[in-house]
Every structure is written in structure tokens, then in C-alpha cells.
Scaffold this active site. Structure first.
Site: not given
Ligand code: COA
Length: 259
Positions: A65, A110, A113, A133
């Protein structure tokens, strides 16, 4: 539809979605996330698409992200951002057309993911995976805590989640996070070959396999087998089942129409 943060190309029934912010290592800002949702919807809706390849421009697949957006988020904005991302990624996972993550470089946060939300992952030997993260004081927000243990088991998942360490493509392959590793210069060719081998098969049967696997993984073995037998029954009503079996018996290649 015109895209700003990704490219969308279709050739020979293969849609290639390329996240295209290479100067930011394809970090997912909100605009890119929205376009990823539009892109998978477009690929699913188009009759001239049978398989979807998802990759990144430059030296990253997706480096997570966009931290410049996360840095100032309030709890409510963060929760909404996570839910939006989860919904977008879920559409890659539940797409009736195979989605293949073509992991050309960093797949972090992300990005890892997103790759896990695709039906399979083929990685360049230059790819790097990780869920960093915790180094930023957060947990993954786009399904990483749920898909990673389902893919590689609880211990291996928690090792990645709690250390935040990056692993190389070979380690990702050993763990089952990457399904294949190929030399970087062969990645595109191998991804295309995989797509072509899927495109030769009956589209409704592909969709049925994806649905059975998804439904089974979200339920008990008995419920999953029930879903499988229902799909097995429904597919027996299709022209493609008749074609596939007639072709086998006539010793000729099948020609499927998706009906
Ligand atoms: N969000 C926003 N920008 C990012 C980013 C992210 N997740 N990942 C990389 N970038 C940007 C960098 O800020 C840099 O921008 P700049 O040139 O304007 O300064 C550019 O992409 C290149 O990254 P850089 O860090 O200089 O490359 P590197 O080769 O030294 O390191 C990484 C590569 C992937 C190790 C490093 O960029 C990184 O750790 N990124 C963050 C990964 C992460 O924590 N992801 C999870 C987010 S929740």
C-alpha cells in the site's frame, strides 16, 4: 476504459493488467486500488478474455500500500481503506476466469496480499515476498493475515508476519507461496504458456474448479464436496461437456465455446 495507474491489454484471449507506477514501485494508492477493481471487473465482463495475468511495471510487482497515504490515516479511514482493498482483492480470488499473479519483483505487504488473492503465483527468480507491516506499526489490511496461513500454514505465516522479513522467490516456492519460479527473462513467456494451456480447456469447467476450491476452503470438507457434486451435475448440462467427451472418444482435440 482509460486507466491512469495501470495498463490493460488483451491479446489472444489473455488480459494483462500491469500496475504502472514504477517510480513508486507500484505502491497501491487509493486511485490504483480503485482501478484494480475496475480492471478485474472489465476482464470478467469481456467475452474476448479467458485468463487474466496480473503483473507490475519495472522492478516491482507491487511494493505494498502507498505509505504516503497510510501515514496520515485516521482509524475510520484506515478501516474503510482495508475493507475497500479486501473487496477488490476478493474479486480477483472469486473471478470465474483464472487470475495468475506474474510476480516480476517486490511483492511486499499489499503486493504479497494481491498476489495471494490470485489463483496462482508464478515468480521471477528476482522476486521478493514479504509482509513488512509490523515494521510500520500496523497489521496487513488486505487479507494477508488470513490468506497467508491458508496458503503456507500457521507457523510459516506467523514467521513472515512477525519478522516482517523478505524472502526470495526460491524460499517462497519452498513454502508454497509461489507456485513456480522461472528465470526473470522467461517469466512472460512462461506466464503466457500457462494461460494458453488453461485457455484450451472448457471455460465453465475452469469457473467450476475455481468456485469449488473457493467454496470448499471456506467451509467443511462435506460442504465443499456438496458444492463440487452440484457443479459436477450442472456442468453435465453443458454443450462443452458433450463436446469434450465426444472429442475424446473421436480422438480429436475439443473445441469449446463456453456454453
Ligand atoms: N509506498 C509508497 N512509496 C513507496 C513504497 C510504498 N509501499 N515502496 C516504495 N516506495 C517508493 C519509495 O518511497 C521511493 O520513492 P522516491 O523515489 O520518491 O523516494 C521509490 O518507491 C523507490 O523505492 P526505494 O525505497 O528508493 O527503493 P529501494 O530499492 O531502496 O527499496 C524496497 C525497495 C521495496 C525495499 C523499499 O522501497 C520498501 O521497503 N518499500 C516499502 C515496503 C513496505 O513496507 N510495504 C508495505 C506497505 S504497508
Amino acid at each position: 476504459m482509460p486507466y491512469t495507474n495501470l495498463t490493460f491489454a488483451v491479446a489472444d484471449r489473455i488480459a494483462t493488467i500491469t500496475v504502472n507506477r514504477p517510480d513508486k514501485l507500484n505502491a497501491l494508492n487509493d486511485a490504483t486500488m480503485a482501478e484494480l477493481g475496475i480492471a478485474i471487473d472489465e476482464a470478467v465482463a469481456r467475452d474476448d478474455v479467458g485468463v487474466v495475468l496480473l503483473t507490475g511495471a519495472g522492478r516491482a510487482f507491487v511494493a505494498g500500500a502507498d505509505i504516503s497515504e497510510l501515514a496520515s490515516q485516521s482509524p475510520i479511514v484506515a478501516q474503510r481503506r482495508a475493507r475497500v482493498g479486501q473487496q477488490v482483492f476478493r474479486r480477483y480470488e472469486t473471478s470465474p476466469k483464472p487470475t495468475i499473479a506474474v510476480v516480476n519483483g517486490f511483492a511486499l505487504g499489499g503486493g504479497c496480499e494481491l498476489a495471494m488473492s490470485c489463483h496462482m503465483r508464478i515468480a521471477s527468480d528476482k522476486a521478493r515476498f514479504g509482509q513488512p507491516e509490523v515494521k510500520l506499526g500496523i497489521v496487513p489490511g488486505f487479507g494477508g493475515t488470513q490468506r497467508l496461513p491458508r496458503l503456507i500454514g500457521r507457523g510459516a505465516a506467523l514467521k513472515l508476519l512477525l519478522t516482517g522479513d523478505m524472502i526470495d522467490a526460491h524460499e517462497a516456492h519452498r513454502l508454497g507461496l509461489a507456485d513456480e519460479v522461472v528465470p526473470a527473462d522467461q517469466l512472460t513467456e512462461r506466464a503466457q504458456a500457462l494461460a494458453v494451456s488453461m485457455l484450451a480447456n472448457a471455460p465453465l469447467a475452469l469457473a467450476g474448479c475455481i468456485e469449488a476450491v473457493n467454496r470448499g476452503l471456506d467451509s467443511t470438507l462435506d460442504e465443499g464436496c456438496l458444492a463440487e457434486s452440484d457443479l459436477f451435475g450442472v456442468l453435465s448440462a453443458t454443450a462443452d461437456m458433450r463436446e469434450g467427451m465426444e472429442a475424446f472418444l473421436a480422438k480429436r482435440p475439443a473445441s469449446f465455446t463456453g456454453q
